[in-house]
Scaffold this motif. Structure first.
Motif, PDB file in Angstrom:
ATOM      1  N   THR A   1       0.841  -1.190   0.000  1.00 33.49           N
ATOM      2  CA  THR A   1       0.000   0.000   0.000  1.00 33.49           C
ATOM      3  C   THR A   1       0.881   1.248   0.000  1.00 33.49           C
ATOM      4  N   SER A   2       0.502   2.249  -0.766  1.00 32.68           N
ATOM      5  CA  SER A   2       1.295   3.484  -0.752  1.00 32.68           C
ATOM      6  C   SER A   2       1.042   4.224   0.560  1.00 32.68           C
TER       7      SER A   2
ATOM      8  N   THR B   1      -1.999   6.454   0.355  1.00 31.84           N
ATOM      9  CA  THR B   1      -3.269   5.752   0.564  1.00 31.84           C
ATOM     10  C   THR B   1      -3.467   5.439   2.037  1.00 31.84           C
TER      11      THR B   1
ATOM     12  N   TRP C   1      -4.823   8.479   3.777  1.00 34.16           N
ATOM     13  CA  TRP C   1      -6.254   8.689   3.525  1.00 34.16           C
ATOM     14  C   TRP C   1      -7.093   7.693   4.317  1.00 34.16           C
ATOM     15  N   LEU C   2      -6.626   6.430   4.412  1.00 30.73           N
ATOM     16  CA  LEU C   2      -7.358   5.426   5.190  1.00 30.73           C
ATOM     17  C   LEU C   2      -7.411   5.800   6.663  1.00 30.73           C
TER      18      LEU C   2
ATOM     19  N   SER D   1      -2.428  16.113  -2.508  1.00 33.55           N
ATOM     20  CA  SER D   1      -1.909  15.363  -3.660  1.00 33.55           C
ATOM     21  C   SER D   1      -2.587  15.857  -4.923  1.00 33.55           C
TER      22      SER D   1
ATOM     23  N   ASN E   1      -2.596  13.528  -7.911  1.00 33.78           N
ATOM     24  CA  ASN E   1      -3.169  12.185  -7.760  1.00 33.78           C
ATOM     25  C   ASN E   1      -2.092  11.119  -7.583  1.00 33.78           C
ATOM     26  N   GLY E   2      -1.098  11.450  -6.773  1.00 37.06           N
ATOM     27  CA  GLY E   2      -0.097  10.457  -6.428  1.00 37.06           C
ATOM     28  C   GLY E   2       0.860  10.092  -7.532  1.00 37.06           C
TER      29      GLY E   2
ATOM     30  N   CYS F   1       3.420   9.528  -1.744  1.00 34.52           N
ATOM     31  CA  CYS F   1       2.875   8.766  -2.871  1.00 34.52           C
ATOM     32  C   CYS F   1       3.876   7.766  -3.430  1.00 34.52           C
TER      33      CYS F   1
ATOM     34  N   GLU G   1       6.076   2.603  -0.923  1.00 36.12           N
ATOM     35  CA  GLU G   1       5.264   1.398  -0.801  1.00 36.12           C
ATOM     36  C   GLU G   1       5.623   0.717   0.518  1.00 36.12           C
TER      37      GLU G   1
ATOM     38  N   TYR H   1      -8.715  12.545  -5.107  1.00 35.03           N
ATOM     39  CA  TYR H   1      -8.205  11.678  -6.171  1.00 35.03           C
ATOM     40  C   TYR H   1      -7.346  12.450  -7.179  1.00 35.03           C
TER      41      TYR H   1
ATOM     42  N   ARG I   1      -7.569   2.412 -13.028  1.00 33.10           N
ATOM     43  CA  ARG I   1      -8.428   1.615 -12.144  1.00 33.10           C
ATOM     44  C   ARG I   1      -9.887   1.852 -12.524  1.00 33.10           C
TER      45      ARG I   1
END
Length: 624
Positions: free
Chosen positions: A21-22, A25, A28-29, A36, A39-40, A80, A83, A232, A246
């Motif tokens: 997972t970045s 992300t 945001w979770l 961003s 958008n990363g 971003c 990982e 996003y 995606r």
């Protein structure tokens, strides 16, 4: 799959995430709104974080672009580009946190003749007897024909279902809502409620909605909110790219904006004591990407040659298909669009400015990360679009940010002392300039460049004048390029100097030259040397200082008194089409009659673009 814990220490938040997972992300979770704008993609450099005890396993090239070697050794990285493959402890600095945005989508009072698309009719049905030989709808249709002179009313499926709940021997007094196409969208018990309509402007950054009383020609409430899609990506290309990579995210993008509009509906109807069921008509404007995402249409084709939208013409869409919280029979009028990058919002501006009634040549400049241009009069019109880059929204600017609390929105520089005075956007309820600056938004960036030009700190070609060896002009750390200090660390909210650097000035040059070149090519097609009037529109165009726009050469030559900003004219156009459906026919005619001028890749555009890069000579006292 392995799970690791990310601890955002300075915010007191923890979140478990899967390997790979970045870090963006993960933030945001955890409910951390890290900026961003790209958008990363590693392009904007806004998601800077400090990773404690970080064991580097090789960092990407963009980290070198945004950090010094010393910062990299300390553990600074772009969220971003990390990982996760182990537990992490992270600090998110103030500058990397999304502070929201100040939404300023007010509306202009305009005299509009009341002629709504939906009308209300009252129906009194006689008592039914056994073997009556007719149904409830047939009785209603007969009254609509005989009493109200309709030729052939047609009932919609949602109205039929609702009517079925009223079936019985003694039917109460009813009211029918019928469109101009004689489609019955709702039949319900007669209520002493106003007939309401909703106008919506879907912007890339913000949403605005207006609740109208269609009986009395009044705006009852207006509200606005940040477009939730900004998490996003800050521009339309980021969101198109997200769907390309995606496809399942298309539904998320659509639902996020629908939920936001439903929130505005709930707030407005509650504030005036009405019910969403009373909203029987809806009009929507937005740029082409927002139009597609609102409808759930795949926007991929908008991002690649030949840039074809799914549909250009105006459409009526049942609200129940989208899940909009209005009367389920209400139809949503989607304005037509000109092209992939000249959208329904620009048609809304044109309606608001009433081109068709005047012989003068008006130039509309709808300014944002994409510039939409329309030149026309009552005889002919042209449109085009240009990519202006991120400077207009504060993205990819060293200390750029959205127009949020803490952003410098305008400033002045004393040409003798170089002292800087600035205005900072306050939070709601705060007094002006009581908040320390956190960065600079689009209008502030243009204000800074204009002031630096007038102070002689920037030359005609955009370079800093290195002979001006003052305390505020210096070389950037680890670079041979120069920067100008707008706010020293002791005055800023970041504990570091806020500067405008050479790359920031170049970003302004690229954006303003694209707009100017696009306008000049349209003027050549129209056979004129300058427009009679210039209208600055869009969230950014409405707030840039007109004198700054002239100083940096953002607009073609035109008398100063003939250049003006119109606020949220796109939203005004949506309101006009809500209260008077004749404007919907005008919108479709504009789309059909306006000539689109394609600029991409043409030698003519490139030649003019290069010339337009330079700042006007009169703006540079230091220029020879």
């Amino acid at each position: 799959m392995s799970k690791y814990q990310v601890h955002f220490e300075n915010l007191g938040l923890k979140v478990p995430v899967e390997k790979g997972t970045s870090l963006l992300t993960a933030a945001w979770l955890a409910g951390v709104n890290i900026r961003s704008e790209c958008n990363g993609k590693g392009r904007c450099g806004k998601c800077r974080v400090l990773i404690h005890e970080f064991k580097d396993k090789g960092h990407k090239s963009s980290n070198h672009q945004f950090f010094t070697e010393e910062e990299l050794r300390q553990g600074w990285r772009l969220a971003c580009e990390i990982e996760i493959d182990c537990d992490l402890k992270v600090t998110v600095p103030k500058a990397s946190r999304d502070m929201g945005a100040v939404i300023r989508k007010s509306y202009t009072h305009r005299e509009i003749e009341l002629k709504p698309f939906v009308r209300r009719f009252y129906l009194d049905l006689p008592p039914f007897e056994a073997n009556h030989g007719t149904g409830m709808w047939e009785q209603c249709a007969a009254i609509l024909r005989d009493k109200y002179n309709m030729e052939e009313p047609v009932i919609s499926p949602t109205a039929m279902i609702r009517l079925s709940n009223l079936a019985g021997r003694n039917v109460p007094p009813l009211e029918a809502f019928v469109s101009q196409s004689q489609q019955v969208i709702c039949i319900r018990r007669k209520k002493d409620h106003p007939m309401l309509g909703l106008a919506v402007d879907i912007g890339t950054t913000s949403l605005a909605a207006y609740l109208g009383d269609l009986d009395n020609n009044l705006i009852l409430a207006a509200d606005s909110v940040l477009n939730p899609q900004v998490v996003y990506g800050g521009d339309v290309l980021s969101r198109i790219s997200l769907v390309q990579e995606r496809p399942e995210m298309l539904a998320s993008l659509q639902q996020s904006v629908l939920q936001a509009v439903n929130g505005l509906i709930a707030n407005m109807t509650e504030s005036v004591g009405t019910n969403p069921d009373d909203i029987v008509d809806v009009t929507v404007v937005g740029n082409t990407t927002m139009h597609h995402l609102f409808l759930g249409l795949n926007p991929e084709a908008l991002g690649k040659y030949p840039f074809i939208p799914t549909i250009k013409t105006a459409q009526y869409v049942r609200s129940s298909l989208l899940g909009l919280n209005v009367n389920p029979g209400a139809q949503i009028y989607m304005f037509p669009i000109f092209s992939a990058y000249v959208g329904a919002d620009t048609i809304g501006v044109r309606i608001a400015e009433q081109f068709h009634e005047q012989e003068v040549m008006k130039l509309i400049m709808d300014i944002g990360t994409n510039g939409e241009l329309v030149l026309g009069s009552n005889n002919r019109s042209f449109c085009t679009s240009v990519a202006t880059g991120p400077a207009f929204e504060g993205a990819q600017i060293k200390f750029g940010m959205r127009a949020a609390p803490g952003a410098i929105e305008r400033l002045s520089i004393d040409p003798k002392t170089l002292d800087v005075k600035y205005t900072v956007i306050p939070s709601p309820g705060e007094k002006e300039n009581t908040r320390r600056p956190m960065g600079i938004c689009g209008s502030g960036i243009f204000s800074a460049v204009a002031e630096l030009l007038k102070a002689g700190m920037i030359k005609e070609n955009g370079a800093f004048d290195k002979t001006k060896n003052r305390s505020r002009l210096r070389q950037e750390k680890g670079s041979k390029k120069y920067e100008f200090v707008l706010v020293f660390a002791e005055e800023s909210g970041l504990d570091t100097d806020i500067t405008i650097c050479q790359d920031d000035v170049r970003a302004v040059q690229l954006g303003k030259s694209a707009l100017l070149a696009g306008a000049q090519i349209m003027m050549q097609h129209a056979g004129i040397t300058e427009p009679d009037e210039i209208i600055l529109a869009g969230a950014f165009g409405s707030y840039i200082n007109i004198d700054d726009a002239i100083t940096i050469g953002l607009v073609p030559h035109c008398p100063r008194e003939k250049i003006y900003a119109v606020g949220n004219a796109a939203g005004d156009g949506a309101r006009m089409a809500l209260f008077n459906w004749d404007f919907r026919e005008e919108a479709q005619r504009f789309e059909q009659e306006t000539e689109f001028i394609a600029l991409s890749g043409t030698e003519e555009f490139q030649d003019i673009l290069v010339k337009a890069m330079e700042f006007p000579r009169y703006a540079c006292p230091a220029c020879p």
